[in-house]
Scaffold this motif. Sequence first.
Motif, PDB file in Angstrom:
ATOM      1  N   UNK A  54       0.823  -1.209   0.000  1.00  0.00           N
ATOM      2  CA  UNK A  54       0.000   0.000   0.000  1.00  0.00           C
ATOM      3  C   UNK A  54       0.856   1.257   0.000  1.00  0.00           C
ATOM      4  N   UNK A  55       1.931   1.260   0.783  1.00  0.00           N
ATOM      5  CA  UNK A  55       2.818   2.414   0.804  1.00  0.00           C
ATOM      6  C   UNK A  55       3.498   2.596  -0.549  1.00  0.00           C
ATOM      7  N   UNK A  56       3.896   1.504  -1.167  1.00  0.00           N
ATOM      8  CA  UNK A  56       4.527   1.583  -2.490  1.00  0.00           C
ATOM      9  C   UNK A  56       3.553   2.172  -3.505  1.00  0.00           C
ATOM     10  N   UNK A  67       8.842   7.413   1.996  1.00  0.00           N
ATOM     11  CA  UNK A  67       8.350   7.612   3.360  1.00  0.00           C
ATOM     12  C   UNK A  67       9.519   7.513   4.346  1.00  0.00           C
ATOM     13  N   UNK A  68       9.458   8.284   5.428  1.00  0.00           N
ATOM     14  CA  UNK A  68      10.511   8.239   6.459  1.00  0.00           C
ATOM     15  C   UNK A  68      10.648   6.835   7.012  1.00  0.00           C
ATOM     16  N   UNK A  69       9.530   6.169   7.232  1.00  0.00           N
ATOM     17  CA  UNK A  69       9.571   4.808   7.773  1.00  0.00           C
ATOM     18  C   UNK A  69      10.304   3.885   6.822  1.00  0.00           C
ATOM     19  N   UNK A  70      10.096   4.085   5.521  1.00  0.00           N
ATOM     20  CA  UNK A  70      10.774   3.224   4.564  1.00  0.00           C
ATOM     21  C   UNK A  70      12.252   3.556   4.480  1.00  0.00           C
ATOM     22  N   UNK A  71      12.588   4.824   4.699  1.00  0.00           N
ATOM     23  CA  UNK A  71      13.998   5.184   4.727  1.00  0.00           C
ATOM     24  C   UNK A  71      14.711   4.434   5.832  1.00  0.00           C
ATOM     25  N   UNK A  72      14.013   4.215   6.925  1.00  0.00           N
ATOM     26  CA  UNK A  72      14.571   3.452   8.030  1.00  0.00           C
ATOM     27  C   UNK A  72      14.282   1.968   7.849  1.00  0.00           C
ATOM     28  N   UNK A  73      13.367   1.653   6.954  1.00  0.00           N
ATOM     29  CA  UNK A  73      12.936   0.293   6.656  1.00  0.00           C
ATOM     30  C   UNK A  73      12.259  -0.403   7.833  1.00  0.00           C
ATOM     31  N   UNK A  74      11.762   0.328   8.780  1.00  0.00           N
ATOM     32  CA  UNK A  74      11.054  -0.271   9.903  1.00  0.00           C
ATOM     33  C   UNK A  74       9.583  -0.399   9.532  1.00  0.00           C
ATOM     34  N   UNK A  75       9.145  -1.606   9.218  1.00  0.00           N
ATOM     35  CA  UNK A  75       7.768  -1.773   8.754  1.00  0.00           C
ATOM     36  C   UNK A  75       6.725  -1.528   9.834  1.00  0.00           C
ATOM     37  N   UNK A  76       7.107  -1.632  11.089  1.00  0.00           N
ATOM     38  CA  UNK A  76       6.140  -1.425  12.164  1.00  0.00           C
ATOM     39  C   UNK A  76       5.665   0.024  12.225  1.00  0.00           C
ATOM     40  N   UNK A  77       6.473   0.958  11.659  1.00  0.00           N
ATOM     41  CA  UNK A  77       6.065   2.354  11.624  1.00  0.00           C
ATOM     42  C   UNK A  77       4.969   2.600  10.600  1.00  0.00           C
ATOM     43  N   UNK A  78       4.769   1.661   9.696  1.00  0.00           N
ATOM     44  CA  UNK A  78       3.699   1.773   8.698  1.00  0.00           C
ATOM     45  C   UNK A  78       2.366   1.239   9.208  1.00  0.00           C
ATOM     46  N   UNK A  79       2.401   0.444  10.271  1.00  0.00           N
ATOM     47  CA  UNK A  79       1.184  -0.185  10.776  1.00  0.00           C
ATOM     48  C   UNK A  79       0.465   0.746  11.744  1.00  0.00           C
ATOM     49  N   UNK A  80      -0.846   0.832  11.576  1.00  0.00           N
ATOM     50  CA  UNK A  80      -1.652   1.593  12.519  1.00  0.00           C
ATOM     51  C   UNK A  80      -2.824   0.741  12.930  1.00  0.00           C
TER      52      UNK A  80
END
Length: 155
Positions: A54-56, A67-80
Amino acid sequence: MRVQSGRLLEWGILTVVVLLLIGIFGRQVRIVQGQAEVAAIKSTLGSIRTAFVLDHLKQQIDGNARNVALGQRNPFLLLEPTPPNYVGQPVKGEQPLGSWMFDAECVCIVYTPVHSQFLENASADPTLWFRISPPPGPFQVTPTDRYVWQGEVLQ
């Protein structure tokens, strides 16, 4: 006297049958607990993979920078919301059982199972490691080892 010994034998047989049923029930409960845990693992991995897709797609439509979260590659930051068993970055020491974390050095997500007796893998490590692979396309989540849980391969 024969009546009392007959009753004693009946109670003894009943006790053995009840204990046997309790043992079988306990074993089945443990199996179901293992099945529930693997379902939760698959659900979290599925949520992360869906969030990546979805982010892609959002990035493709918006044409924005990553996305900042993707720059860090932490997928948990994408989950809400963030899963309640997500503990964050690794800390020296033991990770709580049944929890997820993100290892920025490895660019991996890590899960420590509660019921690790159901896990079969080549290494002796009781944790599950999944590497986050970079684009092209959406980020991918792939296991770093061949994990088998109750006879089923985790992917």
